[in-house]
Design a protein around this motif. Structure first.
Motif, PDB file in Angstrom:
ATOM      1  N   ALA A 149      -3.041  -8.892  -7.669  1.00 37.24           N
ATOM      2  CA  ALA A 149      -3.707  -8.156  -8.740  1.00 37.24           C
ATOM      3  C   ALA A 149      -5.148  -8.619  -8.900  1.00 37.24           C
ATOM      4  O   ALA A 149      -6.055  -7.814  -9.101  1.00 37.24           O
ATOM      5  N   VAL A 193      -2.759  -3.840  -3.754  1.00 39.41           N
ATOM      6  CA  VAL A 193      -1.393  -3.495  -4.141  1.00 39.41           C
ATOM      7  C   VAL A 193      -0.574  -3.309  -2.859  1.00 39.41           C
ATOM      8  O   VAL A 193      -1.035  -2.707  -1.899  1.00 39.41           O
ATOM      9  N   THR A 229       2.674  -1.749  -0.872  1.00 40.24           N
ATOM     10  CA  THR A 229       3.477  -0.535  -1.000  1.00 40.24           C
ATOM     11  C   THR A 229       4.474  -0.444   0.153  1.00 40.24           C
ATOM     12  O   THR A 229       4.336  -1.129   1.158  1.00 40.24           O
ATOM     13  N   GLY A 242      -7.416  -7.163  -6.423  1.00 43.88           N
ATOM     14  CA  GLY A 242      -7.528  -5.709  -6.488  1.00 43.88           C
ATOM     15  C   GLY A 242      -6.714  -5.003  -5.420  1.00 43.88           C
ATOM     16  O   GLY A 242      -7.005  -3.877  -5.047  1.00 43.88           O
ATOM     17  N   LYS A 244       3.517   0.679 -10.030  1.00 44.21           N
ATOM     18  CA  LYS A 244       2.063   0.866  -9.913  1.00 44.21           C
ATOM     19  C   LYS A 244       1.348  -0.440  -9.584  1.00 44.21           C
ATOM     20  O   LYS A 244       0.244  -0.435  -9.065  1.00 44.21           O
ATOM     21  N   ASP A 245       2.003  -1.576  -9.850  1.00 42.33           N
ATOM     22  CA  ASP A 245       1.405  -2.877  -9.553  1.00 42.33           C
ATOM     23  C   ASP A 245       1.836  -3.439  -8.203  1.00 42.33           C
ATOM     24  O   ASP A 245       1.419  -4.524  -7.825  1.00 42.33           O
ATOM     25  N   LYS A 282      -6.477  -1.118  -5.008  1.00 39.20           N
ATOM     26  CA  LYS A 282      -5.893  -0.380  -6.146  1.00 39.20           C
ATOM     27  C   LYS A 282      -6.581   0.957  -6.379  1.00 39.20           C
ATOM     28  O   LYS A 282      -5.960   1.913  -6.815  1.00 39.20           O
ATOM     29  N   GLU A 283      -7.883   1.015  -6.058  1.00 39.50           N
ATOM     30  CA  GLU A 283      -8.612   2.269  -6.261  1.00 39.50           C
ATOM     31  C   GLU A 283      -8.354   3.271  -5.136  1.00 39.50           C
ATOM     32  O   GLU A 283      -8.701   4.440  -5.255  1.00 39.50           O
TER      33      GLU A 283
END
Length: 202
Positions: free
Chosen positions: A130, A135, A137, A133, A97-98, A160-161
């Protein structure tokens, strides 16, 4: 006789003039506030895109280093294979998730003469992503034994949102990424080592 008193003809502003001034000042204030909001929003989008490009570039560099110095790749896994890194640790790249992380498999000898691997993971990039904000993937990666190359698919940077990452590492995006790369091919020094090692993973 009464002294001659001059009459003051200054009467001030009329109600209509005052209301017109208030209306004009309100319109000017609203225009300035809207402009500031638009400028701030545009600046934030530009900054997010720039941060996303930097994070994507850093992610690619770290993955290139990690895959490029792989000594051996474990056979039997088409997607996301385990490989032996330059520090002689078995590693798999995973999605948390991070962000993207390296999952280390530490060889542990058991009393019944079996060798098993215990897992622990470390984020590929720490702190800066982090704090911003963002991430990083990916969809999956593969190793082509005939060519000695890793291919990393679906690299992307999200706010992240803007993304949901499940416990299984599956990425569900709600928005378009800040930066992305559909695939990235990395040559490895493991090209002559098919890595027939088979280890039991716990």
């Amino acid at each position: 006789m009464r002294p001659n008193v001059k009459k003051n003809h200054k009467q001030g502003f009329t109600l209509t003039e005052t209301l017109a001034t208030v209306l004009i000042m309100s319109l000017v204030t609203m225009a300035i506030a809207t402009g500031i909001t638009v400028v701030r929003s545009t600046f934030q989008k530009i900054q997010d895109k720039a941060n996303g490009q930097v994070l994507l570039s850093t992610t690619i560099t770290n993955l290139t280093d990690s895959f490029g110095y792989a000594k051996s790749v474990q056979s039997g896994h088409v997607d996301n294979p385990i490989y032996l890194d330059e520090t002689n640790h078995w590693v798999r790249i995973i999605q948390t998730k991070d962000g993207i992380a390296k999952e280390y498999y530490i060889e542990v000898s058991r009393s019944d003469t079996r060798t098993v691997l215990e897992k622990s993971h470390v984020e590929l990039l720490v702190s800066k992503s982090a704090a911003a904000g963002l991430v990083n993937t990916f969809t999956n990666y593969r190793y082509d034994f005939s060519k000695g190359k890793f291919t990393m698919n679906g690299l992307a940077i999200y706010g992240k949102e803007d993304v949901k990452i499940g416990e299984d590492g599956k990425v569900t995006a709600k928005e378009i990424p800040k930066a992305s790369l559909s695939s990235h091919i990395i040559s490895s020094v493991a090209d002559s080592l098919p890595g027939e090692t088979k280890l039991e993973v716990q």
